[in-house]
Scaffold this motif. Structure first.
Motif, mmCIF file in Angstrom:
data_model
loop_
_atom_site.group_PDB
_atom_site.id
_atom_site.type_symbol
_atom_site.label_atom_id
_atom_site.label_comp_id
_atom_site.label_asym_id
_atom_site.label_seq_id
_atom_site.Cartn_x
_atom_site.Cartn_y
_atom_site.Cartn_z
ATOM 1 N N GLU A 91 -30.388 24.861 -13.677
ATOM 2 C CA GLU A 91 -30.511 24.998 -14.927
ATOM 3 C C GLU A 91 -30.771 26.579 -15.566
ATOM 4 O O GLU A 91 -31.619 27.175 -15.080
ATOM 5 N N SER A 92 -30.147 26.757 -16.407
ATOM 6 C CA SER A 92 -30.432 28.180 -16.966
ATOM 7 C C SER A 92 -31.499 28.612 -17.580
ATOM 8 O O SER A 92 -31.956 29.761 -17.583
ATOM 9 N N GLU A 93 -32.610 27.628 -17.806
ATOM 10 C CA GLU A 93 -33.697 27.799 -18.067
ATOM 11 C C GLU A 93 -34.870 28.271 -16.838
ATOM 12 O O GLU A 93 -36.044 28.743 -17.155
ATOM 13 N N ILE A 94 -34.114 28.234 -15.754
ATOM 14 C CA ILE A 94 -35.032 28.305 -14.639
ATOM 15 C C ILE A 94 -34.457 29.682 -13.707
ATOM 16 O O ILE A 94 -33.198 29.699 -13.628
ATOM 17 N N ILE A 95 -35.325 30.346 -13.378
ATOM 18 C CA ILE A 95 -34.683 31.548 -12.574
ATOM 19 C C ILE A 95 -34.223 31.074 -11.226
ATOM 20 O O ILE A 95 -34.873 30.203 -10.511
ATOM 21 N N TYR A 96 -33.071 31.471 -10.804
ATOM 22 C CA TYR A 96 -32.284 30.952 -9.522
ATOM 23 C C TYR A 96 -32.168 32.205 -8.712
ATOM 24 O O TYR A 96 -31.464 33.386 -9.087
ATOM 25 N N ILE A 97 -32.855 32.151 -7.342
ATOM 26 C CA ILE A 97 -32.688 33.406 -6.551
ATOM 27 C C ILE A 97 -32.182 32.738 -5.210
ATOM 28 O O ILE A 97 -32.542 32.103 -4.572
ATOM 29 N N THR A 98 -30.935 33.530 -4.659
ATOM 30 C CA THR A 98 -30.282 33.064 -3.690
ATOM 31 C C THR A 98 -29.885 34.323 -2.711
ATOM 32 O O THR A 98 -29.518 35.278 -3.015
ATOM 33 N N ASP A 99 -29.385 34.071 -1.448
ATOM 34 C CA ASP A 99 -29.077 34.859 -0.619
ATOM 35 C C ASP A 99 -27.731 34.287 0.277
ATOM 36 O O ASP A 99 -27.055 34.922 0.873
ATOM 37 N N ASN A 100 -27.335 33.227 -0.446
ATOM 38 C CA ASN A 100 -25.848 32.497 0.485
ATOM 39 C C ASN A 100 -25.153 32.045 -0.621
ATOM 40 O O ASN A 100 -24.047 31.713 -0.184
ATOM 41 N N LYS A 101 -25.291 32.063 -1.926
ATOM 42 C CA LYS A 101 -24.310 31.565 -2.563
ATOM 43 C C LYS A 101 -24.119 32.482 -4.024
ATOM 44 O O LYS A 101 -25.196 33.112 -4.547
#
Length: 453
Positions: A91-101
């Protein structure tokens, strides 16, 4: 200060340590990494206190340091299982942090703890959440479908303090876990408990059970944390003796078969099972090779039970993270028999009933008749966890891991002598029962398996 972060903050800098491959980080090494990462994140988003953050991190060391940083920032953190794809949860309203995608609206983090902002990341889209949780985890639950469960610091700390009281890990004790940190079991035993006891967490990944067993022996692991399916592999490879020097072995997430527990116990290795769920927190523990009885955690209170009778297990507990009627208690869905006020035998889940053409059918009874028939006819003992029954288009199907190499149509015809017509299974599939990486039944995979019936 966030209460979960305060557990890290009070950890003994002389004993707490993170290990991964050739990396060794003491608290004095971790603190400046967290401080720098905190500053970097605050340049992007000044206030995290009402924000939710997905962390989709495969590297375990990176996972822990990012999680601790986000708790220092007082963010609500959502732990993402590796099998859930971003298009399912994003959801764009929630921060998304990733190391693999790679994701254009995400924040990427690398193994140098550097943050790279996605081309389409827009902090102005982010939402504030008044309904705050410290940690949110995906769980398969009883339906096998992913659902999000929120837990507050009080839920988690209640359980961690009980585990510490019961199992007494020491400073510098070495923990090694096989379950993922994004699962409640891995999160509690692989991070929060060793943090609370200022112990050492070894995050080094080993691909095979043989290499894990050798590593446990070589490194003198004190607390080994795994799941029933992994213990089964260790048992099949006769690796039990590698664990003799460990102080404690833990198992959770699914029932540990007694024959596996016995095989370790006969090699002077005890496995302590912990019973509970993401929603309830820990409820009880036992060493099944010593007793079939479960011992309640001290913070769990029982509603309306009587001794030596089969009853539903209804509890009240500060570790429960979902809303429930405190006067009625939380119904776990399990049936037990109490021998004393604090000890019970777990008899299984509430009997599963389905309706077929208006008739009420007990699938547990159908499976019992199927297992009895196979045992009496073919002298093959199929265990309870090796069969599964369900309903498709008002027709019962059975999946059995015990194969008698017989035409299923003959078995179905023979079962008519033991079951009413409407309860006779229409399909019998000899196949391994699909399970997720934690050993729980994967209903989505089962749906795929029966699609062509």
């Amino acid at each position: 200060m966030n209460r979960l972060y305060s557990i890290y903050d009070r950890a003994d800098p002389q004993s707490f340590e993170l290990l991964q491959d050739s990396i060794s980080l003491k608290k004095k090494d971790i603190d400046p990494i967290i401080d720098e990462l905190e500053s970097t994140l605050q340049l992007i988003i000044p206030d995290f206190s009402l924000k939710r953050v997905y962390i989709d991190i495969q590297d375990r060391l990176l996972f822990i340091i990012l999680l601790l940083t986000l708790k220092k920032l007082d963010a609500s953190v959502i732990l993402i299982p590796i099998e859930i794809k971003p298009d399912v949860f994003f959801e764009s309203e929630i921060i998304y942090i990733t190391d693999n995608k790679k994701h254009p609206e995400a924040l990427m983090i690398n193994n140098k703890f550097e943050i790279i902002t996605g081309d389409n990341f827009n902090k102005n889209n982010l939402r504030n959440f008044e309904n705050r949780y410290d940690i949110l985890l995906y769980t398969s639950g009883s339906t096998g479908k992913s659902k999000l469960i929120g837990k507050n610091a009080s839920n988690i700390i209640t359980e961690v303090m009980e585990l510490y009281r019961l199992f007494k890990p020491l400073k510098k004790d070495l923990f090694y876990i096989t379950p993922p940190l994004y699962h409640i079991y891995g999160f509690l035993f692989g991070l929060m408990l060793p943090l609370y006891s200022s112990s050492v967490i070894d995050l080094t990944y080993h691909f095979t059970p043989e290499s894990v067993a050798e590593y446990v022996k070589e490194k003198k692991v004190d607390f080994f944390v795994s799941i029933p399916s992994y213990y089964k592999m260790l048992e099949e490879l006769h690796l039990q003796h590698f664990f003799k020097k460990a102080k404690k072995l833990f198992s959770s997430s699914a029932p540990l078969p007694l024959d596996i527990s016995d095989s370790f116990y006969n090699k002077s290795v005890s496995i302590t099972e912990v019973y509970g769920s993401t929603e309830t927190g820990g409820i009880a523990y036992r060493v099944s090779a010593e007793t079939i009885q479960w011992q309640l955690f001290s913070y769990v209170k029982i509603h309306g039970h009587s001794l030596n009778n089969e009853v539903e297990l209804i509890i009240d507990s500060p570790a429960i993270s979902v809303d429930y009627d405190k006067e009625m208690g939380f119904n776990t869905g399990d049936v037990v028999n109490f021998n004393t006020d604090n000890n019970f035998v777990l008899l299984g889940r509430n009997t599963k009933f389905v309706k077929i053409h208006g008739k009420r059918v007990d699938l547990g009874f159908v499976l019992s008749r199927f297992r009895d028939y196979i045992k009496n006819t073919y002298s093959i003992n199929i265990l309870e966890d090796q069969v599964f029954a369900g309903l498709k288009d008002d027709k019962i199907y059975i999946i059995s891991e015990g194969n008698v190499f017989e035409d299923p149509r003959k078995l179905i015809e023979d079962l008519r002598a033991f079951l009413p017509g409407y309860a006779v299974p229409r399909y019998i599939i000899f196949n391994s029962i699909p399970r997720n990486e934690m050993g729980k039944i994967n209903k989505q995979k089962i749906d795929e398996l029966i699609k062509g019936l």
